[in-house]
Design a protein around this motif. Structure first.
Motif, PDB file in Angstrom:
ATOM      1  N   ASP A  68      16.443  -7.365   7.077  1.00 45.82           N
ATOM      2  CA  ASP A  68      16.012  -7.291   5.678  1.00 45.82           C
ATOM      3  C   ASP A  68      14.642  -6.638   5.572  1.00 45.82           C
ATOM      4  O   ASP A  68      14.393  -5.797   4.703  1.00 45.82           O
ATOM      5  N   ALA A  69      13.732  -7.043   6.453  1.00 43.88           N
ATOM      6  CA  ALA A  69      12.364  -6.516   6.409  1.00 43.88           C
ATOM      7  C   ALA A  69      12.323  -5.023   6.708  1.00 43.88           C
ATOM      8  O   ALA A  69      11.399  -4.321   6.287  1.00 43.88           O
ATOM      9  N   LEU A  70      13.317  -4.527   7.437  1.00 46.15           N
ATOM     10  CA  LEU A  70      13.380  -3.103   7.775  1.00 46.15           C
ATOM     11  C   LEU A  70      13.959  -2.256   6.648  1.00 46.15           C
ATOM     12  O   LEU A  70      13.868  -1.025   6.697  1.00 46.15           O
ATOM     13  N   ARG A  76      10.821  -3.355  -2.339  1.00 40.87           N
ATOM     14  CA  ARG A  76      10.449  -2.532  -3.490  1.00 40.87           C
ATOM     15  C   ARG A  76       9.743  -3.328  -4.607  1.00 40.87           C
ATOM     16  O   ARG A  76       8.815  -2.817  -5.235  1.00 40.87           O
ATOM     17  N   PRO A  77      10.143  -4.589  -4.915  1.00 47.01           N
ATOM     18  CA  PRO A  77       9.449  -5.314  -5.990  1.00 47.01           C
ATOM     19  C   PRO A  77       7.948  -5.492  -5.774  1.00 47.01           C
ATOM     20  O   PRO A  77       7.192  -5.652  -6.733  1.00 47.01           O
ATOM     21  N   ILE A  78       7.505  -5.452  -4.520  1.00 44.88           N
ATOM     22  CA  ILE A  78       6.080  -5.658  -4.234  1.00 44.88           C
ATOM     23  C   ILE A  78       5.236  -4.557  -4.855  1.00 44.88           C
ATOM     24  O   ILE A  78       4.111  -4.807  -5.316  1.00 44.88           O
ATOM     25  N   VAL A  98       8.777  -9.529  10.660  1.00 43.06           N
ATOM     26  CA  VAL A  98       8.077  -8.552   9.815  1.00 43.06           C
ATOM     27  C   VAL A  98       7.197  -7.573  10.580  1.00 43.06           C
ATOM     28  O   VAL A  98       6.754  -6.576   9.989  1.00 43.06           O
ATOM     29  N   LYS A  99       6.924  -7.808  11.853  1.00 40.22           N
ATOM     30  CA  LYS A  99       6.012  -6.924  12.571  1.00 40.22           C
ATOM     31  C   LYS A  99       6.535  -5.496  12.568  1.00 40.22           C
ATOM     32  O   LYS A  99       7.692  -5.234  12.877  1.00 40.22           O
ATOM     33  N   ALA A 100       5.666  -4.543  12.184  1.00 37.16           N
ATOM     34  CA  ALA A 100       6.000  -3.114  12.164  1.00 37.16           C
ATOM     35  C   ALA A 100       7.233  -2.827  11.317  1.00 37.16           C
ATOM     36  O   ALA A 100       8.162  -2.140  11.753  1.00 37.16           O
ATOM     37  N   THR A 101       7.238  -3.364  10.094  1.00 38.62           N
ATOM     38  CA  THR A 101       8.357  -3.146   9.169  1.00 38.62           C
ATOM     39  C   THR A 101       7.836  -2.639   7.827  1.00 38.62           C
ATOM     40  O   THR A 101       6.659  -2.831   7.489  1.00 38.62           O
TER      41      THR A 101
END
Length: 229
Positions: A68-70, A76-78, A98-101
């Protein structure tokens, strides 16, 4: 200037300093990835109740795993919000997911364009270069957004022997901040300075119980004062 807020948990309790940290934002993106192992229906209900109590418009960034994080569409909502709340949960899962995503890049980009970002509990620990692993209290590798601090969340639940062991592990040059559940601290430095600073002057207490140490000595953090009109 955007605010970086580190919270000790209870970020969805509007009665805590952590829960009120984004009051005043017009829209908030809530990132759920660290809380992936909580009951999803109950979590969404809690997010809605929290946002309703604070009269916040919100979007849920439903990232549960690394796939999901990739996906850039998930985060997009952020880009459309002036506040981001990164929920508490599992620090190890959060870092691995989430690292490097694109998700992490979106949160950092939101902060750089002026959004307020609250990292709570596991997420607050994970943004440091050295992350407190809540499973045993040791230090492990975090996301590295801040290499001048170490954060321990939910401090009221830590046994005394685990506290002492963690104090011995933290390098003397690093600012260690222990946050009880619901407590929150807020950055006062420019982002480029904050990333590597260990100065107590770069953080203020929004509320709740916070213990700060550097070099084995207790240091005082200032209490936040609202700007005068």
């Amino acid at each position: 200037m955007s605010r970086v807020v580190l919270a000790g948990g209870r970020e969805l309790d509007a009665g805590t300093p952590a829960g009120r940290a984004l009051t005043g934002c017009s829209s908030v993106a809530v990132v759920t990835v660290a809380a992936a192992f909580r009951r999803p229906d109950a979590l969404i209900s809690r997010i809605g109740a929290w946002a309703g109590e604070l009269a916040l418009d919100y979007s849920v960034v439903s990232a549960l795993r690394r796939s999901d994080a990739l996906d850039p569409e998930v985060s997009r909502p952020i880009a459309e919000c002036d506040g981001v709340l990164v929920l508490d949960g599992s620090p190890a899962h959060f870092v691995s997911a989430v690292k490097a995503t694109p998700l992490l890049e979106s949160i950092v980009a939101a902060q750089q364009r002026g959004a307020d970002v609250v990292w709570s509990g596991a997420a607050a620990a994970a943004v440091c270069a050295s992350m407190v692993d809540d499973r045993g209290g040791a230090l492990t590798v975090g996301l590295g957004l801040h290499d001048g601090i170490v954060v321990a969340a939910g401090w009221e639940g830590w046994p005394r022997d685990r506290r002492r062991r963690l104090w011995r592990m933290v390098p003397e040059s690093v600012l260690f901040m222990a946050l009880e559940s619901g407590a929150a601290v807020c950055s006062t430095a420019e982002p480029q300075v904050l990333a590597s600073s260990s100065s107590p002057d770069d953080w203020t207490v929004l509320g709740g119980a916070v213990e700060a140490r550097r070099g084995g000595t207790t240091v005082a953090l200032e209490n936040w004062q609202p700007a005068t009109p």
